[in-house]
Design an enzyme around this catalytic site. Structure first.
Site, short mmCIF file in Angstrom:
data_model
loop_
_atom_site.label_atom_id
_atom_site.label_comp_id
_atom_site.label_asym_id
_atom_site.label_seq_id
_atom_site.Cartn_x
_atom_site.Cartn_y
_atom_site.Cartn_z
CG ASP A 1 -0.25 -0.12 2.54
OD1 ASP A 1 0.88 -0.63 2.56
OD2 ASP A 1 -0.82 0.30 3.55
CG ASP B 1 2.93 2.14 11.70
OD1 ASP B 1 2.28 2.65 10.76
OD2 ASP B 1 2.60 2.27 12.89
CD GLU B 2 -1.34 0.24 6.77
OE1 GLU B 2 -1.25 1.40 7.19
OE2 GLU B 2 -2.43 -0.29 6.47
CG ASP C 1 -4.32 -0.26 -1.47
OD1 ASP C 1 -5.28 -0.83 -0.90
OD2 ASP C 1 -3.74 0.71 -0.96
CD GLU D 1 -3.33 6.38 3.18
OE1 GLU D 1 -2.44 7.00 3.80
OE2 GLU D 1 -3.83 5.31 3.57
C1 BGC Z 1 -4.09 1.08 3.72
C2 BGC Z 1 -4.90 1.13 2.47
C3 BGC Z 1 -5.82 -0.04 2.54
C4 BGC Z 1 -6.76 0.28 3.65
C5 BGC Z 1 -7.90 -0.62 3.83
C6 BGC Z 1 -5.01 1.36 4.84
O1 BGC Z 1 -4.38 1.44 6.05
O2 BGC Z 1 -3.01 1.93 3.67
O3 BGC Z 1 -4.28 1.43 1.33
O4 BGC Z 1 -6.42 -0.42 1.38
O5 BGC Z 1 -6.07 0.46 4.87
O6 BGC Z 1 -8.95 0.09 4.13
#
Ligand code: BGC
Length: 770
Positions: A368, A373-374, A381, A643
């Site tokens: 994403d 921190d992801e 996406d 985003e």
């Molecule tokens: C991510 C998104 C993802 C979403 C889901 C987020 O935290 O960064 O890109 O699709 O969560 O709702």
């Protein structure tokens, strides 16, 4: 020949420490071939005689380690010499045990130990072979990498490098026999329908298979465009481009024990220092401790990457120049195959932003975002951007690998996870996210024509569709919807929009779309009966959808997204299509030619406006520079896709990445509509050339390196005429459809073309419209 090693053969250490292993061995004369087969849990770096083996980074890559890990193969013949040689291995946490997920990254596959599986095979001129493998004969020690965590940084104490003396602290490895480890990938989970148990990680069950997609490599290096010193001793390097990568540090004159600290960020504070607030708990800070006094030293990290445009350097001995901190762009190393440019600068800027966002978010899996921190494989996406990415890069094997990641993590009951490899969020996946299970393989098949992606994933696709079709909501309402137990939350819906749309219908819309794609896949694979079944089900759900969600010539919610999704998925009855398209166009006009859509429907808005006669309006939205628009991002400093439409205003310390590819899906319209090129038969065996020049745009250039050769669609307005130059590669046929206005005609090399579709055989052509 020694047999291949078992994983238990060589392991040592804790996840929080880094291991280095070393083996000395002798090579006889007349070596003709030397290959290394290697993998690790987590990442490994090999060196032979102090030279790095291969140019890959972050090997073995990210898979669902509970099921599968890839091994890599290296030709190392040129690194070896006759006589004594040394093979070194460095191990780091990587995605395996460094901590992943928001809120501190406490999700991990394992707490350790780190493991290496490595086999060097030597072949001599007389045909004899020798094997040097990872086993308990190796010597091991803690490496100079004293800390590494994907999100937080890598710390390297160069004083701890091995010097080849007894003081190095090499010991014999303890062979651990911990084949089983309970792994909990899910924290406290608020999602409904979830009965997630701890997974039992069992090394004996893990598949070790050859890597399918290209590795991650450095694809470009960048020098800073400016270096400032906003605070004494704090040097801020601006690379002018947001990206995913690492930096190479060179210190001309080191000071013994001096720590050089590198803070990474996408943004700056007003005072010019780096702003890390939107990285949330990710510390994104590397540290290097010098080993000498007055010598030149160089370093770059081995086990992580950062998402950044800026680096703030503190503790540098002396004043650094642009040569001392060099950015290295890294991503899964696929080759570019599409190129687009237009006479309108804002389109080129948006195009560049989308392309950089793809490069930043393709690191073994589609992520994403690359910075906070992801950095996870969110499916929504991925499915929204997959078609755009297929126009840009030779990305077939990357998506084929991701389709396997989805299937590997799939729950036995058929549901899939929002994030793959599964992590952080329990199942079932939400509408538009779970459907990546169908959309990713189908789209990849359409672009690259390799049916194996359907063959391999058909059962996984079908299981997800069956999960929806047999779900209690489908039984109850006649159509699928996702909901929490209170029936208040229906999934992510059209995520982060300007105007929210009802989430519930999105479940049904994607169920219909997924059934349709499954029917198509079944047809391609010769499963005629199943093709008929799923096509009939799609029809049945379509009727239900219209019964439930269509009222007063509008779809529930009446927003742009509410009308766009049924229009895009063939749900709207034929005679109502112009009405629904007009709803969308009217709403866009009511917002002064702006969209109000989120992640999901933004992919659809320009294509549908163009399809239904609003191409000039689509162009206004595409080139809009005020909020909310792609141009607004670009005009406000974006070098990658934000985003949020208002990332510049919202939540400085929250969910607000500047490098998310979902909104990048706008460029699909550039290719399919402005240039007008899209596959009809898979792999562009037959394809459409149907450019749609909007008012105000004078030129478009598009070329695409298809499997058959280059496709070109260039057009330009000149002296009241439109000149179109196209190329059709060998062994393909193009359907040419021309954008003729009333009273216009078209000619090809002097010959008048009839209205409608003309078949173009391989060759290059110039067409004149006047
Ligand atoms: C991510 C998104 C993802 C979403 C889901 C987020 O935290 O960064 O890109 O699709 O969560 O709702």
């Amino acid at each position: 020949m020694e047999s291949r090693l078992d994983w238990d053969g060589w392991n040592y250490g804790r996840a929080s420490s880094l291991d280095a292993g070393s083996q000395r061995f002798s090579v006889k004369n007349n070596l003709v071939k030397a290959r290394i087969y290697a993998t690790g849990l987590g990442d490994y770096v090999l060196k032979i005689n102090n030279q790095k083996v291969g140019d890959q980074l972050l090997a073995p890559g990210w898979t669902d380690y509970l099921k599968k890990v890839y091994y890599q193969t290296y030709d190392v013949t040129s690194l070896l010499k006759s006589g004594e040689n040394q093979l070194d291995a460095f191990l780091g946490n990587g995605w395996w045990s460094g901590g992943l997920g928001w809120g501190g990254g406490f999700h991990r596959y394992s707490q350790g130990p780190l493991r290496l599986l490595c086999q060097l095979e030597l072949t001599y001129a007389d045909g004899s072979t020798e094997v040097i493998a990872s086993n308990k004969d190796w010597k091991i020690r803690l490496s100079p990498v004293i800390y590494d965590a994907m999100y937080h940084g890598e710390h390297y104490d160069a004083r701890l490098e091995a010097k080849g003396t007894d003081a190095d602290g090499w010991v014999t490895p303890v062979v651990l026999n911990d084949a089983q480890n309970p792994t909990t990938l899910f924290g406290p989970n608020k999602d409904p329908n979830v009965g997630e148990k701890a997974d039992i990680f069992d090394m004996k069950k893990m598949e070790v298979v050859a890597q399918e997609a290209p590795p991650i490599r450095v694809t470009e290096t960048k020098k800073a465009v400016t270096v400032t010193e906003p605070k004494p001793g704090h040097f801020v390097f601006d690379f002018g481009q947001n990206m995913a990568g690492i930096v190479h540090l060179s210190i001309p004159k080191a000071t013994y024990s001096q720590e050089v600290v590198l803070h990474f960020a996408e943004l700056l504070h007003e005072d010019g220092t780096v702003a890390q607030e939107n990285l949330r708990s990710a510390k994104s800070t590397d540290r290097y401790i010098c080993k000498s006094n007055g010598e030149a030293e160089e370093w770059e990290p081995m086990f992580l990457y950062h998402g950044f445009r800026y680096v703030e350097v503190v503790g540098f001995p002396g004043k650094p120049t642009v040569e001392n901190v060099i950015a290295k762009v890294i991503h899964t190393d696929f080759q570019p195959i599409g190129e687009f440019s237009a006479s309108e600068e804002i389109l080129n800027k948006i195009y560049s932003n989308a392309k950089w966002t793809l490069k930043s978010n393709a690191l073994s899996i589609p992520t994403d975002c690359p910075q906070r921190d992801e950095r996870l494989g969110w499916m929504g996406d991925a499915q929204i951007f997959v078609a755009s990415s297929c126009y840009l890069m030779d990305i077939n094997s990357f998506w084929a690998k991701y389709a396997r990641d989805i299937a590997d993590s799939q729950h036995p009951s058929g549901y899939v996870y929002d994030v793959n490899p599964k992590m952080v969020v329990g199942g079932p996946s939400k509408p538009a996210w779970g459907d990546a299970t169908l959309i990713v393989p189908w789209t990849t098949y359409e672009f690259f024509g390799d049916k194996r992606i359907l063959e391999k994933n058909y059962e996984s696709m079908k299981a997800w569709v069956e999960y929806m079709n047999t779900h209690t909501s489908t039984k109850k309402a006649g159509i699928y919807y996702f909901s929490d137990p209170d029936e208040k939350w229906f999934g992510y819906g059209d995520w982060v929009p300007v105007v929210a749309s009802p989430g519930k219908p999105i479940g049904g819309a994607y169920q219909i779309y997924s059934n349709t794609l499954l029917a198509k896949a079944a047809h391609v694979l010769g499963k005629t009966k199943e093709a008929e079944t799923y096509a009939a089900l799609a029809k049945q759900y379509t009727t239900k959808y219209n019964e439930l969600y269509f009222k007063d010539n509008n779809y529930e919610g009446k927003t742009q997204a509410a009308n766009l999704m049924p229009l895009s998925f063939g749900i709207v009855p034929e005679k109502l299509k112009p009405v629904i398209a007009k709803n969308v166009a009217d709403d866009v006009k009511a917002h002064q030619d702006h969209l109000t859509t989120g992640f999901i429907a933004s992919q659809q808005i320009l294509p549908r406006l163009t399809d239904y006669g609003y191409n000039d309006l689509a162009y206004k939205v595409a080139t809009q520079k005020t909020y909310p628009s792609w141009g607004y991002m670009a005009e406000n400093g974006a070098t990658t896709m934000w985003e949020l439409w208002n990332s510049d205003k919202e939540r400085p310390e929250g969910m607000n990445s500047r490098n998310h590819f979902a909104y990048g899906s706008v460029i699909e319209w550039y290719f399919r509509y402005l240039a007008g090129v899209e596959p009809i038969e898979p792999g562009f065996k037959t394809f459409r050339i149907s450019p749609k020049p909007p008012k105000g745009l004078n030129r478009v250039n598009f070329s695409y390196q298809s499997l058959y050769g280059p496709i070109v669609s260039n057009w330009e307005r000149k002296d009241g005429k439109l000149i179109l130059n196209v190329t059709v590669p060998p062994n393909t046929v193009a359907d040419l459809e021309l954008p003729l206005q009333a009273g216009q005609s078209a000619s090809l090399e002097g010959k008048k073309l009839k209205k409608g579709v003309s078949k173009l055989q391989p060759g290059s052509y110039q067409i004149l419209i006047q």
